[in-house]
Design an enzyme around this catalytic site. Structure first.
Site, PDB file in Angstrom:
ATOM      1  N   CYS A 604     -35.194 -38.848   8.799  1.00  0.00           N
ATOM      2  CA  CYS A 604     -36.425 -38.243   8.289  1.00  0.00           C
ATOM      3  C   CYS A 604     -36.667 -36.842   8.820  1.00  0.00           C
ATOM      4  CB  CYS A 604     -37.627 -39.146   8.574  1.00  0.00           C
ATOM      5  SG  CYS A 604     -38.144 -39.254  10.301  1.00  0.00           S
ATOM      6  N   ASP A 605     -36.288 -36.536  10.065  1.00  0.00           N
ATOM      7  CA  ASP A 605     -36.558 -35.196  10.586  1.00  0.00           C
ATOM      8  C   ASP A 605     -35.692 -34.132   9.928  1.00  0.00           C
ATOM      9  OD1 ASP A 605     -35.350 -37.225  12.141  1.00  0.00           O
ATOM     10  OD2 ASP A 605     -34.948 -35.874  13.779  1.00  0.00           O
TER      11      ASP A 605
END
Length: 820
Positions: A604-605
């Protein structure tokens, strides 16, 4: 010798780990884990009562005793094996006032599958120091037991006394020169009150009935009693259940004995014959039935002359929620001539339960009288109230807890209560199964949390610093943090410290985040040193090249700074390396192992690293293909990792719940959502939305996602203004994590400034976050409380933990806070 020690340790570990349910009696448990329970009687506003009920009920009393002979407080409670288990263990612990430590608790009796804290134990200590644990039985089908320690003042091992009989709600008392006196309840289809006596705790008298009131027109009786002791005076106060229905408990009756139960009297000494069967008996001292009210007795204590004081609560019905409020707290005091009642305060639930302390002319009530995070559930926030005029008037003394993640319930008073183990209780979420922690506190309002997991035999409880919590007035008190001159100075200070302490290769993803913050700091302050530092990266170090992995989002994060500088200087070499890398990214197959990395942006990052780079490049080159490819890859990540119920992103595929035994959850049973990962997603969304034109076809998707996440993020903000490494299990993690919190502050502040988040809720959340972030900056300008590089929530950070991306997040937050 070392091998022998290792062998003994492994043997001990294997023995405990191999223990089976039903065989825990006389075993040490490596931590204090109160049991969670739900009665199961649901309504619009939740359960009739539920939550962390390790110190339930008030009708099990005493549950803790201070021993001056050993300078220790011994306490019993309802424990469990594990946070996800509803398996009752009747346990005993010990707090050593000399060392300030607690020992590992011992299981006195394994309830063998019972999950109900109605079977929690009570405690008695005899004159020789033996510990007697009265294990309750819920009813006739589930008998009670009495256990005795093998050695005086020693909780290591207990043996059965042979007692196995009807014993609900045990309230044992030791009367000098007489022996054990046991108040209890029998369940025979009705709740009837009894007592029994024993000279030695081993040989018991027959059942002797106290009360069974059945008025004309009714067919069943029902009573709950709370008892107390003053020297050789034993008292019982009880209410009446209309036709045996405990949901209609009302009125209050009072009896006392000074001769070990041989005779009973009213408070004024008038003799009374047992059992009490008449509703209008002279021992009836408080009438609330005529008002249509319920009455819940909480505690009994005595004034300096030995006159009884009863703590109780009234309401207008048994259901939780606002309909049957207000729930009013009172004391009823026998003055020596008459019974008088005085109000104290109100709370939100019938089963909000606390204790009454009397120290000379100072009366103190400690109870969950403030609404908790689960407003209409059992318990709340803990406060103390004091009176110095025999209960006529009361004022709030201490706020013990505030802004807690879970409600606190059942504050219990040890016999001979001595600081700091002056009161103790458990917490828990009454709305759903949760972890439950154990607390004790002193009379001054300082709270300690017992260790949930223990390695050593004796460990020091943790002080819970509720003074660090931020209230609305704290924003006013920290107004200087929002002054433009202050914000510019702190930005330059932290930027200069970080520039002087580099840690990674300039093209590393960590510096992608850092230099995003440096560029924002330069835009805000105009400091030439910051601009020169950025151009030096490209001119002297990286030659304007991204990292070598053309396929990896991390390696193009630094390109965001290149593109921002290109907008000012228009030098083609600033973009060439990024354009070449992205050309390969769009055309060549993605090298995947086929595990978690089944898409290009599989964690996700990555949504902070890559999408803003593609969108920025598309805007400066007027080439929409970059924006469209970013949309494609972003939505692949969204579809794989975004939880549409929680409105949060899983870190990667390994954290997506699939209903399999390998699924990972936090200590409280909740899903794992990484604070930093979601912070970086929110930060990435800001940087995308700042670039996209208002009429861009996919803009509404990003705006909606941003709003959804912002609403969820605000609900997870902690009392200190920050967010924890794991968003749904904040209690299991240390202080606020600054890199995630910095990006979240940045996002909320930008959302409010841009008009996308219009509610003042978001403004206040951003302000609280900014105050919390500033508390993590030391005198030199170093930002601490940053989780080191990792791929999931960790606990391996402190005030001394710093990373360049933490500084970048702080600077981005500052660049938006200054505009609020």
């Amino acid at each position: 010798m070392k091998k022998i020690i290792l062998f003994l340790f492994l043997l001990s570990f294997y023995s405990l780990s191999a223990q089976k349910k039903g065989e825990y009696s006389n075993y040490k448990i490596d931590g204090y884990r109160p049991i969670w329970f739900d009665l199961g009687q649901k309504s619009e506003y939740g359960s009739k009562y539920s939550g962390g009920l390790g110190t339930y009920t008030v009708k099990h009393n005493p549950m803790a005793i201070y021993s001056p002979e050993t300078n220790k407080t011994y306490f019993v409670f309802g424990g469990t094996i594990d946070k996800n288990e509803r398996y009752l263990l009747c346990m005993i612990g010990c707090y050593d006032h000399a060392t300030g430590k607690v020992c590992k608790p011992t299981v006195v009796y394994d309830k063998q599958g019972v999950d109900d804290p109605h079977d929690n134990p009570a405690l008695l200590i005899d004159k020789k120091g033996y510990l007697w644990v009265y294990v309750a039985g819920r009813g006739n089908h589930r008998p009670g037991f009495i256990y005795k320690s093998e050695k005086p003042y020693d909780i290591s091992k207990f043996e059965s006394t042979g007692f196995k009989d009807i014993m609900a709600y045990p309230q044992p008392r030791l009367v000098e020169g007489e022996g054990h006196f046991l108040f209890f309840t029998r369940y025979d289809g009705v709740r009837r009150l009894f007592y029994r006596t024993s000279p030695d705790g081993l040989h018991w008298s027959d059942y002797r009935q106290i009360a069974s009131i059945i008025p004309e027109g009714e067919t069943k009786s029902g009573h709950y009693q709370i008892t107390g002791q003053y020297g050789n005076k034993l008292v019982t106060t009880f209410n009446r259940h209309k036709n045996g229905d405990c949901d209609t408990r009302t009125n209050m009756y009072y009896l006392q004995t000074t001769d070990f139960g041989k005779t009973w009297t009213l408070a004024d000494g008038t003799p009374v014959k047992l059992p009490i069967v008449d509703k209008d008996s002279p021992c009836w001292v408080i009438d609330v039935e005529s008002k249509g009210q319920n009455l819940y007795i909480k505690d009994v204590n005595f004034d300096e002359k030995g006159n009884a004081i009863v703590l109780y609560l009234t309401s207008y019905g048994y259901l939780p929620g606002p309909l049957h409020g207000p729930r009013e707290w009172f004391v009823a005091h026998w003055t020596g001539k008459e019974w008088v009642q005085h109000p104290i305060t109100t709370s939100t639930h019938n089963y909000d339960s606390g204790s009454l302390y009397v120290e000379g002319n100072l009366w103190r009530v400690i109870a969950p009288t403030a609404p908790g995070p689960q407003r209409w559930g059992t318990g709340g926030e803990v406060e103390s109230w004091i009176s110095t005029n025999a209960g006529k008037t009361w004022k709030k003394e201490h706020v013990y807890t505030k802004d807690s993640p879970r409600n606190h319930s059942y504050m219990r008073r040890p016999v001979n209560a001595t600081d700091p183990f002056y009161t103790y209780w458990a917490d828990g979420n009454p709305d759903c199964l949760s972890i439950s922690n154990f607390y004790f506190a002193n009379s001054k309002g300082i709270v300690y949390r017992l260790p949930y997991n223990m390695k050593a035999e004796w460990e020091t409880p943790e002080v819970v610093d509720y003074t660090s919590n931020l209230l609305p007035e704290n924003v006013q008190n920290n107004a200087h943090l929002f002054e433009k001159n202050y914000i510019k100075k702190i930005m330059i200070k932290v930027a200069n410290w970080q520039l002087a302490h580099p840690r990674h290769k300039q093209t590393d993803w960590t510096n992608g985040a850092f230099y995003a913050g440096i560029y924002a700091a330069w835009e805000t302050t105009g400091a030439k040193k910051l601009y020169d530092a950025m151009t030096a990266v490209g001119n002297d170090s990286t030659r304007w090249q991204p990292g070598k992995r053309w396929f990896h989002a991390d390696d193009i994060a630094i390109s965001q700074m290149y593109i921002d500088l290109y907008r000012r200087e228009k030098r083609p070499e600033m973009l060439k390396g990024t354009i070449d890398a992205l050309a390969r990214f769009k055309k060549e197959p993605y090298p995947t192992s086929g595990k978690n990395d089944i898409i290009k942006w599989w964690w996700c990052d990555a949504l902070f690293m890559a999408p803003p780079t593609l969108v920025k490049l598309g805007m400066v080159t007027n080439d929409n293909s970059y924006l469209e490819y970013s949309d494609k890859c972003f939505k692949e990540c969204y579809d794989l990792l975004y939880n549409k119920k929680e409105h949060l992103f899983a870190r990667d595929l390994g954290y997506v719940i699939k209903g399999e035994k390998e699924d990972r959850r936090e200590a409280n049973g909740k899903l794992i959502f990484w604070g930093r990962g979601n912070g970086w997603v929110m930060g990435g969304l800001v940087r995308i939305l700042k670039e996209l034109p208002a009429d861009y076809p996919q803009r509404s998707f990003y705006e909606q996602l941003f709003k959804e996440m912002a609403a969820r993020i605000v609900s997870l903000q902690q009392p200190d203004g920050l967010w924890r490494a794991s968003l749904l299990d904040p209690a299991s993690y240390p202080g606020g994590e600054v890199s995630g919190s910095g990006f979240l502050c940045y996002a909320l502040a930008w959302g409010f400034n841009s008009g996308l988040l219009k509610d003042e809720l978001y403004l206040n959340a951003a302000k609280k976050a900014w105050i919390g972030l500033n508390r993590c900056v030391n005198a030199e300008g170093r930002i601490g409380w940053v989780q080191p590089i990792g791929a999931d929530p960790r606990k391996n950070f402190s005030a001394d933990s710093w990373e360049v991306y933490g500084t970048g997040a702080f600077l981005l937050a500052a660049s938006e806070v200054i505009r609020m």
